[in-house]
Design a protein around this motif. Sequence first.
Motif, short mmCIF file in Angstrom:
data_model
loop_
_atom_site.label_atom_id
_atom_site.label_comp_id
_atom_site.label_asym_id
_atom_site.label_seq_id
_atom_site.Cartn_x
_atom_site.Cartn_y
_atom_site.Cartn_z
N CYS A 93 6.18 12.98 0.13
CA CYS A 93 6.54 14.35 0.53
C CYS A 93 5.34 15.28 0.57
CB CYS A 93 7.59 14.91 -0.43
SG CYS A 93 9.18 14.11 -0.28
N PHE A 94 4.45 15.16 -0.43
CA PHE A 94 3.37 16.13 -0.55
C PHE A 94 2.02 15.55 -0.12
CE2 PHE A 94 6.68 17.74 -3.24
CZ PHE A 94 6.64 19.10 -2.99
N GLY A 95 1.65 14.38 -0.68
CA GLY A 95 0.35 13.83 -0.41
C GLY A 95 0.15 13.39 1.02
N GLN A 96 1.21 12.90 1.67
CA GLN A 96 1.07 12.38 3.02
C GLN A 96 1.54 13.37 4.08
OE1 GLN A 96 2.25 8.28 3.48
NE2 GLN A 96 1.89 7.88 1.31
N GLY A 97 1.84 14.59 3.66
CA GLY A 97 2.01 15.67 4.62
C GLY A 97 3.35 15.82 5.27
N LEU A 98 4.39 15.08 4.80
CA LEU A 98 5.69 15.23 5.44
C LEU A 98 6.29 16.60 5.20
CD1 LEU A 98 7.38 11.79 4.76
CD2 LEU A 98 5.98 12.49 6.67
N MET A 99 5.95 17.20 4.05
CA MET A 99 6.50 18.51 3.73
C MET A 99 5.39 19.49 3.32
SD MET A 99 9.61 18.41 4.43
CE MET A 99 10.02 20.02 3.79
N ARG A 100 4.18 19.33 3.85
CA ARG A 100 3.08 20.19 3.46
C ARG A 100 3.30 21.64 3.85
NH1 ARG A 100 -2.20 16.63 4.97
NH2 ARG A 100 -2.13 15.25 3.19
N SER A 101 4.12 21.89 4.84
CA SER A 101 4.30 23.24 5.32
C SER A 101 5.18 24.08 4.41
CB SER A 101 4.92 23.23 6.73
OG SER A 101 6.14 22.55 6.71
N GLY A 111 0.82 -1.21 0.00
CA GLY A 111 0.00 0.00 0.00
C GLY A 111 0.85 1.25 0.00
N ASP A 112 0.20 2.40 -0.16
CA ASP A 112 0.95 3.64 -0.35
C ASP A 112 1.11 4.48 0.90
OD1 ASP A 112 -1.10 6.36 -0.77
OD2 ASP A 112 -1.96 4.37 -0.53
N ASN A 113 0.31 4.22 1.95
CA ASN A 113 0.33 5.09 3.12
C ASN A 113 1.36 4.61 4.14
OD1 ASN A 113 -0.84 5.91 6.00
ND2 ASN A 113 -1.58 7.38 4.49
N ILE A 114 2.23 5.52 4.55
CA ILE A 114 3.31 5.15 5.47
C ILE A 114 2.77 4.60 6.78
CG2 ILE A 114 5.23 6.05 6.85
CD1 ILE A 114 5.89 5.77 3.94
N LEU A 115 1.74 5.23 7.33
CA LEU A 115 1.19 4.78 8.61
C LEU A 115 0.31 3.55 8.44
CD1 LEU A 115 0.66 5.11 11.64
CD2 LEU A 115 -1.18 6.73 11.07
#
Length: 295
Positions: free
Chosen positions: A254-262, A227-231
């Motif tokens: 980086c983008f879709g899962q929020g690691l670097m959304r900021s 699957g694609d979701n880290i958690l």
Amino acid sequence: MRKGQPQRRSLKLYFHILITNFIMRVKELLQSVLCRCVIESDLNRIKKAINKYSVISFDIFDTLLQRKVSTPSDVFDLVEKEYNKLSSIPIRGFKQIRIEAELKSKKQSLTEETNIYSIYNMLPYDKEVRDLLLQLELKIERIELSARQEIKALYDYAAFLRKEVIIISDMYLPVGFIEEILYANGYRYHSKLYVSSATGVLKSTGNMFRFVLKNTGYRTQDVLHIGDNILGDYICPKSLKIKSICSASPWSICFGQGLMRSYRCFLPICCPSSFCTECKRVLPFRRWLCHYQRC
């Protein structure tokens, strides 16, 4: 003020705009390349892993299926646009209203998950409007969803080897609707489909995997999950001693899962493998070019 200061400011602004535009262009190019690419060596490595397990489990969204839109919530913009074509009384800001309704529905749910009908009951519209919006969302999901071909190759490979293939998803959409979409995109060989809207438990808490193990009698050492979701697709099954492979691209991580959304831009200079078999290898980038301007 000195004469040269306005010129320097204009020059500084010009170069800032030029560099920002350049970064965004490269970002768009990388998105098209990285977003769902898988190199041949990755596929071969995962096929070798599939050979070792009797039960192969797949996630659905952004794994077996992918949307044409950039983010799932962009579907709501399309719903608003389609509704306004059909109605004499247009609606505005549906995307935010729909997101808030989902959050409210989850908060009020007695289980870990909600469903699309409960979500639409939270919308501040008349029943006729809600029903039409719901039908439009399902219609647009049918149009937007398509098979992620590199993962379908793995699915077909597992089916060819006569592995027991199951599908597990954290999703508010109805099971029947998801099964219909899967079938339309060539996914016809799985024996079981588990969706959180029906089971009431989530992968992201680990309870979906516990539910599946309890109801099937599978041993953890016999199951491989992709699957694609880290958690939900890597950390949680791993904590239950289920072998898991992350199928997310670097872009998605980086983008879709929020690691670097900021950050407005977070650009990898060197592209790694799109798959990671161990969490340590999720982001093995040597260098990064970061534009640290907050969104």
